[in-house]
Scaffold this motif. Structure first.
Motif, PDB file in Angstrom:
ATOM      1  N   TYR A 207      -6.433 -15.111  42.880  1.00 55.39           N
ATOM      2  CA  TYR A 207      -7.304 -16.019  42.140  1.00 55.39           C
ATOM      3  C   TYR A 207      -6.822 -17.469  42.198  1.00 55.39           C
ATOM      4  O   TYR A 207      -7.273 -18.303  41.445  1.00 55.39           O
ATOM      5  N   TYR A 208      -5.921 -17.776  43.081  1.00 57.51           N
ATOM      6  CA  TYR A 208      -5.370 -19.117  43.219  1.00 57.51           C
ATOM      7  C   TYR A 208      -6.361 -19.975  43.988  1.00 57.51           C
ATOM      8  O   TYR A 208      -6.939 -19.546  44.972  1.00 57.51           O
ATOM      9  N   GLY A 209      -6.612 -21.184  43.518  1.00 56.43           N
ATOM     10  CA  GLY A 209      -7.565 -22.046  44.197  1.00 56.43           C
ATOM     11  C   GLY A 209      -7.681 -23.398  43.526  1.00 56.43           C
ATOM     12  O   GLY A 209      -6.834 -23.796  42.730  1.00 56.43           O
ATOM     13  N   VAL A 210      -8.766 -24.106  43.850  1.00 55.67           N
ATOM     14  CA  VAL A 210      -8.974 -25.456  43.345  1.00 55.67           C
ATOM     15  C   VAL A 210     -10.438 -25.637  42.940  1.00 55.67           C
ATOM     16  O   VAL A 210     -11.337 -25.075  43.555  1.00 55.67           O
ATOM     17  N   CYS A 211     -10.656 -26.419  41.877  1.00 56.21           N
ATOM     18  CA  CYS A 211     -12.012 -26.755  41.434  1.00 56.21           C
ATOM     19  C   CYS A 211     -12.487 -27.939  42.266  1.00 56.21           C
ATOM     20  O   CYS A 211     -11.847 -28.996  42.269  1.00 56.21           O
ATOM     21  N   SER A 212     -13.580 -27.777  42.960  1.00 56.04           N
ATOM     22  CA  SER A 212     -14.064 -28.849  43.829  1.00 56.04           C
ATOM     23  C   SER A 212     -14.733 -29.979  43.048  1.00 56.04           C
ATOM     24  O   SER A 212     -15.003 -31.028  43.615  1.00 56.04           O
ATOM     25  N   MET A 213     -14.965 -29.795  41.753  1.00 60.30           N
ATOM     26  CA  MET A 213     -15.590 -30.842  40.948  1.00 60.30           C
ATOM     27  C   MET A 213     -14.589 -31.786  40.298  1.00 60.30           C
ATOM     28  O   MET A 213     -14.799 -32.990  40.272  1.00 60.30           O
ATOM     29  N   PHE A 214     -13.529 -31.237  39.738  1.00 56.13           N
ATOM     30  CA  PHE A 214     -12.647 -32.047  38.913  1.00 56.13           C
ATOM     31  C   PHE A 214     -11.239 -32.242  39.441  1.00 56.13           C
ATOM     32  O   PHE A 214     -10.606 -33.233  39.153  1.00 56.13           O
ATOM     33  N   SER A 215     -10.722 -31.287  40.141  1.00 52.87           N
ATOM     34  CA  SER A 215      -9.291 -31.299  40.390  1.00 52.87           C
ATOM     35  C   SER A 215      -8.954 -31.218  41.867  1.00 52.87           C
ATOM     36  O   SER A 215      -9.722 -30.689  42.663  1.00 52.87           O
ATOM     37  N   VAL A 216      -7.802 -31.747  42.201  1.00 51.41           N
ATOM     38  CA  VAL A 216      -7.270 -31.562  43.547  1.00 51.41           C
ATOM     39  C   VAL A 216      -6.028 -30.682  43.492  1.00 51.41           C
ATOM     40  O   VAL A 216      -5.514 -30.270  44.505  1.00 51.41           O
ATOM     41  N   ARG A 217      -5.564 -30.418  42.263  1.00 51.61           N
ATOM     42  CA  ARG A 217      -4.407 -29.542  42.077  1.00 51.61           C
ATOM     43  C   ARG A 217      -4.838 -28.087  42.092  1.00 51.61           C
ATOM     44  O   ARG A 217      -5.841 -27.728  41.486  1.00 51.61           O
ATOM     45  N   LYS A 218      -4.067 -27.255  42.748  1.00 56.78           N
ATOM     46  CA  LYS A 218      -4.370 -25.826  42.771  1.00 56.78           C
ATOM     47  C   LYS A 218      -3.896 -25.180  41.480  1.00 56.78           C
ATOM     48  O   LYS A 218      -2.908 -25.598  40.888  1.00 56.78           O
ATOM     49  N   CYS A 219      -4.639 -24.166  41.033  1.00 58.04           N
ATOM     50  CA  CYS A 219      -4.295 -23.469  39.793  1.00 58.04           C
ATOM     51  C   CYS A 219      -4.764 -22.024  39.886  1.00 58.04           C
ATOM     52  O   CYS A 219      -5.498 -21.646  40.783  1.00 58.04           O
ATOM     53  N   ASP A 220      -4.359 -21.233  38.899  1.00 58.77           N
ATOM     54  CA  ASP A 220      -4.789 -19.842  38.803  1.00 58.77           C
ATOM     55  C   ASP A 220      -6.117 -19.818  38.053  1.00 58.77           C
ATOM     56  O   ASP A 220      -6.172 -20.044  36.848  1.00 58.77           O
ATOM     57  N   GLY A 221      -7.195 -19.538  38.758  1.00 59.10           N
ATOM     58  CA  GLY A 221      -8.531 -19.573  38.180  1.00 59.10           C
ATOM     59  C   GLY A 221      -8.815 -18.485  37.178  1.00 59.10           C
ATOM     60  O   GLY A 221      -9.739 -18.585  36.380  1.00 59.10           O
ATOM     61  N   SER A 222      -8.024 -17.417  37.185  1.00 57.90           N
ATOM     62  CA  SER A 222      -8.259 -16.327  36.242  1.00 57.90           C
ATOM     63  C   SER A 222      -7.665 -16.628  34.872  1.00 57.90           C
ATOM     64  O   SER A 222      -7.997 -15.957  33.897  1.00 57.90           O
ATOM     65  N   LEU A 223      -6.815 -17.633  34.772  1.00 55.45           N
ATOM     66  CA  LEU A 223      -6.184 -17.967  33.493  1.00 55.45           C
ATOM     67  C   LEU A 223      -6.890 -19.103  32.762  1.00 55.45           C
ATOM     68  O   LEU A 223      -6.922 -19.129  31.535  1.00 55.45           O
ATOM     69  N   LYS A 224      -7.489 -20.037  33.480  1.00 50.31           N
ATOM     70  CA  LYS A 224      -8.139 -21.190  32.860  1.00 50.31           C
ATOM     71  C   LYS A 224      -9.553 -20.843  32.428  1.00 50.31           C
ATOM     72  O   LYS A 224     -10.303 -20.226  33.171  1.00 50.31           O
ATOM     73  N   LYS A 225      -9.930 -21.272  31.228  1.00 49.41           N
ATOM     74  CA  LYS A 225     -11.292 -21.052  30.744  1.00 49.41           C
ATOM     75  C   LYS A 225     -12.250 -22.000  31.448  1.00 49.41           C
ATOM     76  O   LYS A 225     -11.874 -23.093  31.847  1.00 49.41           O
ATOM     77  N   ALA A 226     -13.496 -21.574  31.572  1.00 51.52           N
ATOM     78  CA  ALA A 226     -14.509 -22.375  32.250  1.00 51.52           C
ATOM     79  C   ALA A 226     -14.819 -23.632  31.452  1.00 51.52           C
ATOM     80  O   ALA A 226     -14.775 -23.644  30.229  1.00 51.52           O
ATOM     81  N   CYS A 227     -15.154 -24.697  32.172  1.00 46.84           N
ATOM     82  CA  CYS A 227     -15.450 -25.986  31.529  1.00 46.84           C
ATOM     83  C   CYS A 227     -16.937 -26.104  31.221  1.00 46.84           C
ATOM     84  O   CYS A 227     -17.714 -25.179  31.451  1.00 46.84           O
ATOM     85  N   SER A 228     -17.361 -27.276  30.763  1.00 47.69           N
ATOM     86  CA  SER A 228     -18.754 -27.492  30.392  1.00 47.69           C
ATOM     87  C   SER A 228     -19.670 -27.583  31.613  1.00 47.69           C
ATOM     88  O   SER A 228     -20.878 -27.438  31.494  1.00 47.69           O
ATOM     89  N   LYS A 229     -19.135 -27.815  32.782  1.00 44.25           N
ATOM     90  CA  LYS A 229     -19.924 -27.891  34.014  1.00 44.25           C
ATOM     91  C   LYS A 229     -20.017 -26.546  34.730  1.00 44.25           C
ATOM     92  O   LYS A 229     -20.431 -26.473  35.876  1.00 44.25           O
ATOM     93  N   PHE A 230     -19.646 -25.481  34.037  1.00 46.25           N
ATOM     94  CA  PHE A 230     -19.620 -24.135  34.622  1.00 46.25           C
ATOM     95  C   PHE A 230     -20.983 -23.735  35.143  1.00 46.25           C
ATOM     96  O   PHE A 230     -22.002 -23.912  34.485  1.00 46.25           O
ATOM     97  N   GLU A 231     -20.991 -23.203  36.360  1.00 50.44           N
ATOM     98  CA  GLU A 231     -22.213 -22.655  36.957  1.00 50.44           C
ATOM     99  C   GLU A 231     -21.832 -21.323  37.578  1.00 50.44           C
ATOM    100  O   GLU A 231     -20.963 -21.263  38.441  1.00 50.44           O
ATOM    101  N   LYS A 232     -22.466 -20.279  37.123  1.00 51.52           N
ATOM    102  CA  LYS A 232     -22.103 -18.936  37.571  1.00 51.52           C
ATOM    103  C   LYS A 232     -22.384 -18.777  39.059  1.00 51.52           C
ATOM    104  O   LYS A 232     -23.395 -19.261  39.565  1.00 51.52           O
ATOM    105  N   LYS A 233     -21.487 -18.081  39.753  1.00 48.92           N
ATOM    106  CA  LYS A 233     -21.646 -17.825  41.172  1.00 48.92           C
ATOM    107  C   LYS A 233     -22.881 -16.987  41.408  1.00 48.92           C
ATOM    108  O   LYS A 233     -23.205 -16.102  40.609  1.00 48.92           O
TER     109      LYS A 233
END
Length: 106
Positions: free
Chosen positions: A75-101
């Motif tokens: 689940y390691y990756g990067v948010c293409s909207m806000f961040s350039v830092r890689k993070c564990d996507g399964s640990l961070k809660k979704a933000c207000s710009k969340f759009e379901k896959k």
């Protein structure tokens, strides 16, 4: 003038019930097979907004999250909207710009 929506408390409208398809019966998570008109103390009205609040989405469920899996974390990756830092996507809660896959079809 707004129309009042009447919410009928019965297992047909409960979030915990699944329609069985036989004699209008409902499979309840708490009580088992019950009549569609039955209502218990654990009744929760099925409302899409409240259902989405109960589902806890994470960054890895978002359409904007790009996966770059490592050897020990899928689940390691990067948010293409806000961040350039890689993070564990399964640990961070979704933000207000969340759009379901969107669902993938094979």
């Amino acid at each position: 003038m707004k129309k009042k929506i009447v919410k009928v408390n019965c297992c047909k409208n409960c979030i915990k019930g699944i329609h069985v398809g036989i004699n209008n019966e409902i499979l309840c998570r708490e009580k088992g097979i019950v009549s569609g008109d039955f209502c218990c103390s654990g009744f929760m009205y099925f409302d899409l907004d409240s259902l989405q609040k109960q589902l806890k989405y994470h960054c890895s469920d978002c359409a904007y999250f790009t996966f770059t899996p490592t050897a020990n974390n899928d689940y390691y990756g990067v948010c293409s909207m806000f961040s350039v830092r890689k993070c564990d996507g399964s640990l961070k809660k979704a933000c207000s710009k969340f759009e379901k896959k969107k669902q993938r079809t094979a």
